[in-house]
Write a protein that holds these residues in place. Structure first.
Motif, PDB file in Angstrom:
ATOM      1  N   LYS A   1      55.088 -19.368 -47.023  1.00  0.00           N
ATOM      2  CA  LYS A   1      54.961 -18.363 -46.024  1.00  0.00           C
ATOM      3  C   LYS A   1      53.632 -18.247 -45.382  1.00  0.00           C
ATOM      4  O   LYS A   1      53.744 -18.128 -44.140  1.00  0.00           O
ATOM      5  N   PHE A   2      52.756 -19.000 -45.902  1.00  0.00           N
ATOM      6  CA  PHE A   2      51.586 -19.192 -45.125  1.00  0.00           C
ATOM      7  C   PHE A   2      51.695 -20.117 -43.744  1.00  0.00           C
ATOM      8  O   PHE A   2      51.193 -19.673 -42.629  1.00  0.00           O
ATOM      9  N   LEU A   3      52.442 -21.192 -44.289  1.00  0.00           N
ATOM     10  CA  LEU A   3      52.891 -22.342 -43.151  1.00  0.00           C
ATOM     11  C   LEU A   3      53.512 -21.329 -41.880  1.00  0.00           C
ATOM     12  O   LEU A   3      53.369 -21.916 -40.779  1.00  0.00           O
ATOM     13  N   LYS A   4      54.163 -20.536 -42.252  1.00  0.00           N
ATOM     14  CA  LYS A   4      55.272 -19.987 -41.436  1.00  0.00           C
ATOM     15  C   LYS A   4      54.467 -18.815 -40.311  1.00  0.00           C
ATOM     16  O   LYS A   4      54.944 -18.189 -39.584  1.00  0.00           O
ATOM     17  N   THR A   5      53.285 -18.520 -40.799  1.00  0.00           N
ATOM     18  CA  THR A   5      52.445 -17.447 -40.263  1.00  0.00           C
ATOM     19  C   THR A   5      51.731 -18.067 -38.884  1.00  0.00           C
ATOM     20  O   THR A   5      51.035 -19.066 -39.001  1.00  0.00           O
ATOM     21  N   GLU A   6      51.776 -17.235 -37.781  1.00  0.00           N
ATOM     22  CA  GLU A   6      51.128 -17.729 -36.688  1.00  0.00           C
ATOM     23  C   GLU A   6      49.889 -16.981 -36.707  1.00  0.00           C
ATOM     24  O   GLU A   6      49.661 -15.835 -36.781  1.00  0.00           O
ATOM     25  N   ARG A   7      49.074 -18.001 -36.690  1.00  0.00           N
ATOM     26  CA  ARG A   7      47.400 -17.601 -36.729  1.00  0.00           C
ATOM     27  C   ARG A   7      46.757 -17.574 -35.159  1.00  0.00           C
ATOM     28  O   ARG A   7      46.941 -18.620 -34.577  1.00  0.00           O
ATOM     29  N   ARG A   8      46.451 -16.214 -34.676  1.00  0.00           N
ATOM     30  CA  ARG A   8      45.925 -16.141 -33.314  1.00  0.00           C
ATOM     31  C   ARG A   8      44.532 -16.398 -33.092  1.00  0.00           C
ATOM     32  O   ARG A   8      44.006 -16.526 -32.096  1.00  0.00           O
ATOM     33  N   PHE A   9      43.686 -16.051 -34.102  1.00  0.00           N
ATOM     34  CA  PHE A   9      42.172 -15.945 -33.958  1.00  0.00           C
ATOM     35  C   PHE A   9      41.854 -15.238 -32.796  1.00  0.00           C
ATOM     36  O   PHE A   9      41.004 -15.625 -32.202  1.00  0.00           O
ATOM     37  N   GLY A  10      42.540 -14.106 -32.487  1.00  0.00           N
ATOM     38  CA  GLY A  10      42.002 -13.245 -31.469  1.00  0.00           C
ATOM     39  C   GLY A  10      42.501 -13.769 -29.954  1.00  0.00           C
ATOM     40  O   GLY A  10      42.184 -12.649 -29.250  1.00  0.00           O
ATOM     41  N   ALA A  11      43.233 -14.752 -29.968  1.00  0.00           N
ATOM     42  CA  ALA A  11      43.855 -15.091 -28.698  1.00  0.00           C
ATOM     43  C   ALA A  11      45.035 -14.524 -28.386  1.00  0.00           C
ATOM     44  O   ALA A  11      45.680 -13.993 -29.362  1.00  0.00           O
ATOM     45  N   ARG A  12      45.467 -14.679 -27.136  1.00  0.00           N
ATOM     46  CA  ARG A  12      46.610 -13.971 -26.638  1.00  0.00           C
ATOM     47  C   ARG A  12      47.747 -15.112 -26.836  1.00  0.00           C
ATOM     48  O   ARG A  12      47.434 -15.996 -26.157  1.00  0.00           O
ATOM     49  N   ASN A  13      48.922 -14.804 -27.249  1.00  0.00           N
ATOM     50  CA  ASN A  13      49.997 -16.059 -27.191  1.00  0.00           C
ATOM     51  C   ASN A  13      51.088 -15.759 -26.730  1.00  0.00           C
ATOM     52  O   ASN A  13      52.207 -16.508 -26.651  1.00  0.00           O
TER      53      ASN A  13
END
Ligand code: IPE
Ligand code: IPE
Ligand code: MG
Length: 243
Positions: free
Chosen positions: A230-242
């Protein structure tokens, strides 16, 4: 480490923490003494550590005893002290075989000479140059206590001229904290409660957090694997716009 949906299944470099909660409720549910819950919890630790090494995680940091847990009944604490020693004796040979480096952090000096001796020997016996896993156990640990001691050390170093205030950055703070990791990528809490209970406060800024209902003694490799997936499927944005 930035991960998106396209990232292949590769957990190398990933730092995982676990708040291993639910031993008491597991014991109650099974009409057993709380110490049996902690004993069964140690068995879960063995399985999860093995899986973490196989998954090639960089580190696994387990919350075993908090600064607040000192308020528990004397008997329970005595049982936990004995269990730490017996768990070390029974599991260190397996850690050596799997090339897993073990490291304790927190105020474990408060656990007394027998526990300290067992910990120091275990740490010495499990130091590898290129370990398959860095296993960190938080014992007598509190995130706030860690920030307080880091603040004191920073203040001392500024006063004695070893540190300049303009040089203080994120990484300086990590250097002064006692926890042997920096960014935590994934935090899992078993036992159904949705809280941090004073674990790695500074390290959790961008951590993915998964709250799992299963009580720690019932948690198993399969469930751990699905947390990692599940973790690997998560998109981590770190505050950025994607988008
Ligand atoms: C976690 O299990 C172990 C420690 C905090 C030492 P608990 O003993 O907190 O289990 P519950 O939350 O009472 O079920
Ligand atoms: C968190 O569990 C600490 C550990 C697992 C070591 P607790 O059972 O102490 O947390 P609270 O009291 O429910 O917040
Ligand atoms: Mg609890």
């Amino acid at each position: 480490m930035a991960i998106n949906n396209k990232t292949p299944i590769d957990l190398s470099g990933i730092n995982v923490g676990i708040i291993m909660d639910g031993n008491g409720r597991w014991a109650k549910k099974n009409h057993l003494n709380v110490s049996k819950g902690h004993e069964q919890g140690v068995e879960t630790v063995r399985q999860i550590v093995e899986r973490a090494a196989k998954a090639q995680l960089e580190s696994l940091s387990l919350y075993a005893f908090s600064t607040e847990n000192w308020s528990r009944p004397k008997n329970e604490i005595l049982g936990i002290k004995k269990l730490i020693i017996s768990a070390i004796n029974s599991q260190v040979p397996d850690l050596v075989e799997q090339k897993i480096s073990l490291n304790f952090f927190g105020d474990f000096l408060s656990f007394g000479p027998k526990v300290i001796q067992a910990i120091e020997k275990a740490q010495k016996d499990t130091q590898f140059n290129e370990p398959n896993l860095q296993l960190n156990i938080a014992l007598g640990y509190g995130g706030r206590a860690d920030i307080i001691q880091a603040t004191k050390l920073i203040a001392e170093d500024i006063m004695n001229g070893n540190l300049s205030t303009d040089k203080i950055s994120d990484s300086t703070i990590f250097d002064y904290l006692s926890a042997p990791i920096e960014e935590l990528d994934l935090l899992i809490r078993t036992g159904g409660d949705h809280r941090i209970s004073n674990f790695l406060l500074y390290h959790l800024a961008y951590t993915e957090i998964q709250f799992i209902e299963t009580l720690w003694p019932d948690f198993n490799e399969e469930e751990f694997k699905s947390c990692l997936q599940k973790f690997l499927k998560t998109e981590r944005r770190f505050g950025a716009r994607n988008i």
